[in-house]
Design a protein around this motif. Structure first.
Motif, PDB file in Angstrom:
ATOM      1  N   ARG A   1       0.846  -1.193   0.000  1.00  0.00           N
ATOM      2  CA  ARG A   1       0.000   0.000   0.000  1.00  0.00           C
ATOM      3  C   ARG A   1       0.878   1.239   0.000  1.00  0.00           C
ATOM      4  N   GLN A   2       0.522   2.191  -0.827  1.00  0.00           N
ATOM      5  CA  GLN A   2       1.332   3.387  -0.984  1.00  0.00           C
ATOM      6  C   GLN A   2       1.091   4.352   0.176  1.00  0.00           C
ATOM      7  N   ILE A   3       2.182   4.829   0.768  1.00  0.00           N
ATOM      8  CA  ILE A   3       2.083   5.733   1.913  1.00  0.00           C
ATOM      9  C   ILE A   3       2.137   7.182   1.434  1.00  0.00           C
ATOM     10  N   TYR A   4       3.207   7.530   0.768  1.00  0.00           N
ATOM     11  CA  TYR A   4       3.414   8.849   0.183  1.00  0.00           C
ATOM     12  C   TYR A   4       4.165   8.669  -1.125  1.00  0.00           C
ATOM     13  N   TYR A   5       4.009   9.650  -2.006  1.00  0.00           N
ATOM     14  CA  TYR A   5       4.801   9.672  -3.210  1.00  0.00           C
ATOM     15  C   TYR A   5       5.237  11.101  -3.501  1.00  0.00           C
ATOM     16  N   SER A   6       6.247  11.190  -4.371  1.00  0.00           N
ATOM     17  CA  SER A   6       6.787  12.506  -4.710  1.00  0.00           C
ATOM     18  C   SER A   6       7.043  12.550  -6.204  1.00  0.00           C
ATOM     19  N   MET A   7       6.481  13.564  -6.849  1.00  0.00           N
ATOM     20  CA  MET A   7       6.653  13.701  -8.293  1.00  0.00           C
ATOM     21  C   MET A   7       7.971  14.401  -8.634  1.00  0.00           C
ATOM     22  N   ASN A   8       8.493  15.172  -7.681  1.00  0.00           N
ATOM     23  CA  ASN A   8       9.747  15.867  -7.933  1.00  0.00           C
ATOM     24  C   ASN A   8      10.196  16.551  -6.641  1.00  0.00           C
ATOM     25  N   VAL A   9      11.294  17.242  -6.690  1.00  0.00           N
ATOM     26  CA  VAL A   9      11.802  17.952  -5.514  1.00  0.00           C
ATOM     27  C   VAL A   9      10.734  18.906  -4.991  1.00  0.00           C
ATOM     28  N   GLU A  10      10.525  18.863  -3.687  1.00  0.00           N
ATOM     29  CA  GLU A  10       9.570  19.725  -2.984  1.00  0.00           C
ATOM     30  C   GLU A  10       8.109  19.449  -3.362  1.00  0.00           C
ATOM     31  N   VAL A  11       7.831  18.352  -4.039  1.00  0.00           N
ATOM     32  CA  VAL A  11       6.455  17.992  -4.385  1.00  0.00           C
ATOM     33  C   VAL A  11       6.153  16.614  -3.807  1.00  0.00           C
TER      34      VAL A  11
ATOM     35  N   ASP B   1      -2.351   6.021  -0.172  1.00  0.00           N
ATOM     36  CA  ASP B   1      -3.562   5.469   0.436  1.00  0.00           C
ATOM     37  C   ASP B   1      -3.514   5.403   1.949  1.00  0.00           C
ATOM     38  N   VAL B   2      -2.335   5.314   2.543  1.00  0.00           N
ATOM     39  CA  VAL B   2      -2.225   5.133   3.995  1.00  0.00           C
ATOM     40  C   VAL B   2      -1.199   6.087   4.583  1.00  0.00           C
ATOM     41  N   PRO B   3      -1.420   7.403   4.506  1.00  0.00           N
ATOM     42  CA  PRO B   3      -0.408   8.361   4.955  1.00  0.00           C
ATOM     43  C   PRO B   3      -0.404   8.653   6.457  1.00  0.00           C
ATOM     44  N   GLU B   4      -1.470   8.235   7.167  1.00  0.00           N
ATOM     45  CA  GLU B   4      -1.611   8.637   8.574  1.00  0.00           C
ATOM     46  C   GLU B   4      -0.439   8.107   9.403  1.00  0.00           C
ATOM     47  N   GLY B   5       0.162   9.022  10.175  1.00  0.00           N
ATOM     48  CA  GLY B   5       1.265   8.627  11.050  1.00  0.00           C
ATOM     49  C   GLY B   5       2.630   8.732  10.409  1.00  0.00           C
ATOM     50  N   TYR B   6       2.676   9.173   9.156  1.00  0.00           N
ATOM     51  CA  TYR B   6       3.941   9.270   8.433  1.00  0.00           C
ATOM     52  C   TYR B   6       4.139  10.683   7.875  1.00  0.00           C
ATOM     53  N   LYS B   7       5.400  11.041   7.712  1.00  0.00           N
ATOM     54  CA  LYS B   7       5.769  12.257   7.001  1.00  0.00           C
ATOM     55  C   LYS B   7       6.894  11.917   6.039  1.00  0.00           C
ATOM     56  N   VAL B   8       7.029  12.728   4.993  1.00  0.00           N
ATOM     57  CA  VAL B   8       8.137  12.559   4.065  1.00  0.00           C
ATOM     58  C   VAL B   8       8.672  13.946   3.707  1.00  0.00           C
ATOM     59  N   SER B   9       9.843  13.956   3.109  1.00  0.00           N
ATOM     60  CA  SER B   9      10.369  15.197   2.561  1.00  0.00           C
ATOM     61  C   SER B   9      11.152  14.878   1.299  1.00  0.00           C
TER      62      SER B   9
ATOM     63  N   ILE C   1       9.521   9.538   7.652  1.00  0.00           N
ATOM     64  CA  ILE C   1       9.630   9.931   9.057  1.00  0.00           C
ATOM     65  C   ILE C   1       8.404   9.464   9.814  1.00  0.00           C
ATOM     66  N   LEU C   2       8.643   8.789  10.933  1.00  0.00           N
ATOM     67  CA  LEU C   2       7.576   8.415  11.846  1.00  0.00           C
ATOM     68  C   LEU C   2       7.792   9.228  13.115  1.00  0.00           C
ATOM     69  N   GLU C   3       6.978  10.263  13.303  1.00  0.00           N
ATOM     70  CA  GLU C   3       7.181  11.189  14.427  1.00  0.00           C
ATOM     71  C   GLU C   3       6.919  10.498  15.767  1.00  0.00           C
ATOM     72  N   SER C   4       5.893   9.666  15.809  1.00  0.00           N
ATOM     73  CA  SER C   4       5.539   8.969  17.044  1.00  0.00           C
ATOM     74  C   SER C   4       5.051   7.570  16.689  1.00  0.00           C
ATOM     75  N   PRO C   5       5.981   6.653  16.440  1.00  0.00           N
ATOM     76  CA  PRO C   5       5.598   5.324  15.958  1.00  0.00           C
ATOM     77  C   PRO C   5       4.673   4.597  16.925  1.00  0.00           C
ATOM     78  N   SER C   6       3.769   3.824  16.355  1.00  0.00           N
ATOM     79  CA  SER C   6       2.870   3.002  17.155  1.00  0.00           C
ATOM     80  C   SER C   6       2.963   1.563  16.653  1.00  0.00           C
ATOM     81  N   PRO C   7       2.542   0.587  17.476  1.00  0.00           N
ATOM     82  CA  PRO C   7       2.657  -0.819  17.077  1.00  0.00           C
ATOM     83  C   PRO C   7       1.986  -1.150  15.750  1.00  0.00           C
ATOM     84  N   ASN C   8       0.925  -0.416  15.364  1.00  0.00           N
ATOM     85  CA  ASN C   8       0.262  -0.729  14.093  1.00  0.00           C
ATOM     86  C   ASN C   8       1.076  -0.268  12.884  1.00  0.00           C
ATOM     87  N   GLN C   9       2.218   0.339  13.151  1.00  0.00           N
ATOM     88  CA  GLN C   9       3.134   0.687  12.064  1.00  0.00           C
ATOM     89  C   GLN C   9       4.235  -0.351  11.899  1.00  0.00           C
ATOM     90  N   THR C  10       4.148  -1.415  12.668  1.00  0.00           N
ATOM     91  CA  THR C  10       5.031  -2.558  12.449  1.00  0.00           C
ATOM     92  C   THR C  10       4.719  -3.133  11.076  1.00  0.00           C
TER      93      THR C  10
END
Lengths: 110, 111
Positions: A44-54, A59-67, A77-86
């Protein structure tokens, strides 16, 4: 040789302790993506990036960050990981006709 | 979010037999990819199809994209034990640039 490199390959951490999984590509591809793979649910796709700064939510972005500050790197980046992110995490770098995946990061959150 | 249904989920056949794996959706994709994944490794791209009705061959593997770009099939002729693995289809959504994966077909070829 075309390569997508993820680090670390294995990580066990505790709930709430911030972590970053790095992803680097050597192909200059614009499109990069993070997935998680879970039994019975597939990739399942969490985040994607088409180019720099984009960056955009998958489908499942909750709990995650990217740059995407530079083309070759796309950290998850997982700011505050939880067991369901195993899960087993994969990074990819793609074009219209080719796609390369990293070898995966197996993350366990206890 | 579009869904990609793969069938069968599991398939175990004898060496030398032919098989077909299906990937179906009710929605249209701008492109569709087939991957093979070995345990402990990332998926490896086998083929990308982008044109409705397109057929691509990779040795004993034949990939077809449906005319309406909603479905695809992977046909393996004279399966070999080396074909054993998890086969995944993935589609790029028409409306945005998201990619969704089917849940995979686990193929086991018996010698």
């Amino acid at each position: 040789e075309a390569q997508v490199t993820q680090n670390p390959r294995y990580l066990i951490t505790v709930t709430g302790k911030k972590l970053t999984v790095t992803c680097s590509q050597n192909m200059n591809h614009e499109y990069m993506s993070w997935y998680r793979q879970d039994p019975g649910l597939g990739l399942r796709q969490i985040y994607y990036s088409m180019n720099v700064e984009v960056t955009d939510k998958g489908d499942v972005p909750e709990g995650y960050k990217v740059s995407r500050k530079e083309k070759r790197n796309f950290p998850l980046i997982l700011e505050s990981p939880s067991p369901n992110q195993t899960s087993l995490y994969f990074c990819s770098a793609e074009t219209m006709t080719e796609a390369f995946f990293g070898q995966g990061t197996r993350l366990t959150v206890v | 979010t579009q869904l990609l249904e793969q069938s069968p989920q599991f398939l175990s056949i004898q060496e030398g037999e032919n098989l077909t794996v299906y990937c179906n959706s009710s929605s249209v994709f701008s492109s569709l990819q087939w991957y093979r994944q070995e345990p402990g490794e990332g998926p490896v791209l086998l083929v990308t199809v982008v044109t409705g009705g397109e057929v691509k061959k990779l040795k004993r593997l034949t990939f077809q994209f449906g005319d309406a770009r909603k479905d695809s099939s992977l046909h393996i002729t004279a399966a070999q034990p080396g074909d054993t693995g998890l086969y995944l289809c993935a589609g790029e959504e028409n409306r945005d640039d998201k990619i969704i994966f089917g849940k995979g077909t686990r193929l086991h070829i018996l010698p």
